[in-house]
Design a protein around this motif. Structure first.
Motif, mmCIF file in Angstrom:
data_model
loop_
_atom_site.group_PDB
_atom_site.id
_atom_site.type_symbol
_atom_site.label_atom_id
_atom_site.label_comp_id
_atom_site.label_asym_id
_atom_site.label_seq_id
_atom_site.Cartn_x
_atom_site.Cartn_y
_atom_site.Cartn_z
ATOM 1 N N ARG A 90 -64.378 2.329 -130.333
ATOM 2 C CA ARG A 90 -63.299 2.599 -129.401
ATOM 3 C C ARG A 90 -62.874 4.047 -129.499
ATOM 4 O O ARG A 90 -63.264 4.759 -130.411
ATOM 5 N N ILE A 91 -62.046 4.459 -128.551
ATOM 6 C CA ILE A 91 -61.397 5.761 -128.607
ATOM 7 C C ILE A 91 -59.904 5.462 -128.703
ATOM 8 O O ILE A 91 -59.416 4.526 -128.062
ATOM 9 N N ALA A 92 -59.198 6.197 -129.543
ATOM 10 C CA ALA A 92 -57.785 5.899 -129.794
ATOM 11 C C ALA A 92 -56.911 7.087 -129.441
ATOM 12 O O ALA A 92 -57.269 8.234 -129.707
ATOM 13 N N PHE A 93 -55.751 6.771 -128.862
ATOM 14 C CA PHE A 93 -54.772 7.790 -128.515
ATOM 15 C C PHE A 93 -53.404 7.359 -129.003
ATOM 16 O O PHE A 93 -53.042 6.184 -128.900
ATOM 17 N N SER A 94 -52.625 8.311 -129.520
ATOM 18 C CA SER A 94 -51.221 8.042 -129.777
ATOM 19 C C SER A 94 -50.467 8.441 -128.520
ATOM 20 O O SER A 94 -50.800 9.421 -127.858
ATOM 21 N N VAL A 95 -49.469 7.647 -128.174
ATOM 22 C CA VAL A 95 -48.662 7.888 -126.981
ATOM 23 C C VAL A 95 -47.191 7.843 -127.366
ATOM 24 O O VAL A 95 -46.813 7.179 -128.330
ATOM 25 N N ASP A 96 -46.365 8.545 -126.615
ATOM 26 C CA ASP A 96 -44.924 8.540 -126.886
ATOM 27 C C ASP A 96 -44.281 7.226 -126.468
ATOM 28 O O ASP A 96 -43.309 6.793 -127.081
ATOM 29 N N ASP A 97 -44.798 6.605 -125.411
ATOM 30 C CA ASP A 97 -44.207 5.381 -124.862
ATOM 31 C C ASP A 97 -45.332 4.424 -124.486
ATOM 32 O O ASP A 97 -46.003 4.617 -123.467
ATOM 33 N N ALA A 105 -52.297 2.367 -117.336
ATOM 34 C CA ALA A 105 -53.577 1.668 -117.466
ATOM 35 C C ALA A 105 -53.691 0.539 -116.445
ATOM 36 O O ALA A 105 -54.750 0.366 -115.827
ATOM 37 N N ALA A 106 -52.614 -0.203 -116.242
ATOM 38 C CA ALA A 106 -52.627 -1.328 -115.303
ATOM 39 C C ALA A 106 -52.904 -0.860 -113.874
ATOM 40 O O ALA A 106 -53.570 -1.568 -113.107
ATOM 41 N N ARG A 107 -52.427 0.326 -113.512
ATOM 42 C CA ARG A 107 -52.698 0.863 -112.177
ATOM 43 C C ARG A 107 -54.191 1.085 -111.965
ATOM 44 O O ARG A 107 -54.655 1.176 -110.836
ATOM 45 N N HIS A 108 -54.942 1.181 -113.048
ATOM 46 C CA HIS A 108 -56.397 1.355 -112.979
ATOM 47 C C HIS A 108 -57.126 0.031 -113.239
ATOM 48 O O HIS A 108 -58.333 0.025 -113.458
ATOM 49 N N GLY A 109 -56.371 -1.068 -113.262
ATOM 50 C CA GLY A 109 -56.976 -2.375 -113.505
ATOM 51 C C GLY A 109 -57.332 -2.612 -114.954
ATOM 52 O O GLY A 109 -58.154 -3.479 -115.255
ATOM 53 N N CYS A 110 -56.714 -1.843 -115.871
ATOM 54 C CA CYS A 110 -57.038 -1.927 -117.296
ATOM 55 C C CYS A 110 -55.870 -2.569 -118.036
ATOM 56 O O CYS A 110 -54.745 -2.074 -117.972
ATOM 57 N N HIS A 111 -56.158 -3.651 -118.732
ATOM 58 C CA HIS A 111 -55.108 -4.436 -119.383
ATOM 59 C C HIS A 111 -55.470 -4.709 -120.839
ATOM 60 O O HIS A 111 -56.643 -4.670 -121.209
ATOM 61 N N PRO A 112 -54.466 -5.029 -121.669
ATOM 62 C CA PRO A 112 -54.745 -5.344 -123.073
ATOM 63 C C PRO A 112 -55.751 -6.482 -123.210
ATOM 64 O O PRO A 112 -55.762 -7.408 -122.402
ATOM 65 N N LEU A 113 -56.572 -6.391 -124.249
ATOM 66 C CA LEU A 113 -57.536 -7.455 -124.511
ATOM 67 C C LEU A 113 -56.814 -8.764 -124.827
ATOM 68 O O LEU A 113 -57.267 -9.838 -124.462
ATOM 69 N N ARG A 114 -55.675 -8.651 -125.500
ATOM 70 C CA ARG A 114 -54.935 -9.851 -125.853
ATOM 71 C C ARG A 114 -53.429 -9.653 -125.717
ATOM 72 O O ARG A 114 -52.735 -10.527 -125.267
ATOM 73 N N VAL A 128 -57.035 -1.735 -124.787
ATOM 74 C CA VAL A 128 -57.253 -2.071 -123.390
ATOM 75 C C VAL A 128 -58.721 -1.846 -123.064
ATOM 76 O O VAL A 128 -59.398 -1.049 -123.711
ATOM 77 N N ARG A 129 -59.189 -2.573 -122.078
ATOM 78 C CA ARG A 129 -60.554 -2.395 -121.598
ATOM 79 C C ARG A 129 -60.472 -1.394 -120.456
ATOM 80 O O ARG A 129 -59.954 -1.676 -119.404
ATOM 81 N N GLY A 130 -60.956 -0.170 -120.709
ATOM 82 C CA GLY A 130 -60.876 0.901 -119.739
ATOM 83 C C GLY A 130 -62.056 0.910 -118.782
ATOM 84 O O GLY A 130 -62.863 -0.025 -118.766
ATOM 85 N N PRO A 131 -62.175 1.965 -117.983
ATOM 86 C CA PRO A 131 -63.299 2.084 -117.057
ATOM 87 C C PRO A 131 -64.632 1.994 -117.794
ATOM 88 O O PRO A 131 -64.751 2.414 -118.942
ATOM 89 N N SER A 132 -65.619 1.423 -117.136
ATOM 90 C CA SER A 132 -66.967 1.236 -117.689
ATOM 91 C C SER A 132 -66.956 0.413 -118.974
ATOM 92 O O SER A 132 -67.869 0.505 -119.790
ATOM 93 N N GLY A 133 -65.903 -0.381 -119.181
ATOM 94 C CA GLY A 133 -65.834 -1.250 -120.349
ATOM 95 C C GLY A 133 -65.412 -0.565 -121.634
ATOM 96 O O GLY A 133 -65.456 -1.171 -122.709
ATOM 97 N N ILE A 134 -64.987 0.704 -121.568
ATOM 98 C CA ILE A 134 -64.591 1.449 -122.760
ATOM 99 C C ILE A 134 -63.365 0.783 -123.389
ATOM 100 O O ILE A 134 -62.400 0.479 -122.699
ATOM 101 N N ILE A 135 -63.405 0.565 -124.702
ATOM 102 C CA ILE A 135 -62.217 0.081 -125.398
ATOM 103 C C ILE A 135 -61.364 1.292 -125.750
ATOM 104 O O ILE A 135 -61.830 2.228 -126.405
ATOM 105 N N VAL A 136 -60.118 1.273 -125.294
ATOM 106 C CA VAL A 136 -59.179 2.366 -125.528
ATOM 107 C C VAL A 136 -57.990 1.805 -126.303
ATOM 108 O O VAL A 136 -57.334 0.878 -125.845
ATOM 109 N N MET A 137 -57.748 2.352 -127.503
ATOM 110 C CA MET A 137 -56.573 1.959 -128.270
ATOM 111 C C MET A 137 -55.427 2.885 -127.905
ATOM 112 O O MET A 137 -55.590 4.104 -127.867
ATOM 113 N N LEU A 138 -54.278 2.293 -127.635
ATOM 114 C CA LEU A 138 -53.062 3.045 -127.365
ATOM 115 C C LEU A 138 -52.057 2.648 -128.431
ATOM 116 O O LEU A 138 -51.823 1.457 -128.660
#
Length: 145
Positions: A90-97, A105-114, A128-138
């Motif tokens: 996966r690729i991981a990002f820290s976010v403020d909120d 992410a939801a606006r792009h059709g990407c939602h939490p795995l669970r 979340v499952r991002g574009p092209s199936g990429i797992i993105v940790m937020l």
């Protein structure tokens, strides 16, 4: 020997959609190009390859993501990886909120795995499952509140 991480590269099926996802999360596009030729064949190990690429950077300037969409040879579709599969995870990002990032992410059709989990009193995080199936940790650092 000194070593420095330059970027993480991800093959995608739709470069424009993936750029839109990551820029909406806050990354910026540093540059775009189409690469091919003998040097690319040698470096990548694919004869006659051509790819459209984009380099993105995190707002703090410390992280870069290279996205590439193959023009030739044809991209090979695979099943999206699962969190427990061996290989690139996966690729991981820290976010403020985190809630705001999940709305983006939801606006792009990407939602939490669970769902969203809380690691002690340290992080709220999700995959979340991002574009092209990429797992993105937020992850949101709760200690910054």
């Amino acid at each position: 020997m000194p070593i420095k991480l330059e970027n993480v590269a991800i093959a995608v099926r739709d470069l424009e959609a993936t750029i839109a996802f990551f820029t909406d999360l806050g990354l910026t596009v540093l540059g775009r190009d189409t690469v091919s030729g003998e040097w690319a064949d040698t470096a990548v190990g694919l004869e006659g390859n051509t790819a459209k690429i984009a380099m993105l950077q995190t707002p703090d300037g410390g992280g870069r993501v290279e996205l590439f969409e193959y023009v030739h040879p044809d991209a090979i579709e695979t099943e999206p990886t699962l969190p427990n599969e061996i290989g690139m995870h996966r690729i991981a990002f820290s976010v403020d909120d985190l809630d705001e990032a999940l709305e983006v992410a939801a606006r792009h059709g990407c939602h939490p795995l669970r769902g969203v989990g809380t690691y002690g009193d340290i992080y709220r995080l999700t995959y979340v499952r991002g574009p092209s199936g990429i797992i993105v940790m937020l992850a949101e650092d709760l200690r910054k509140r």
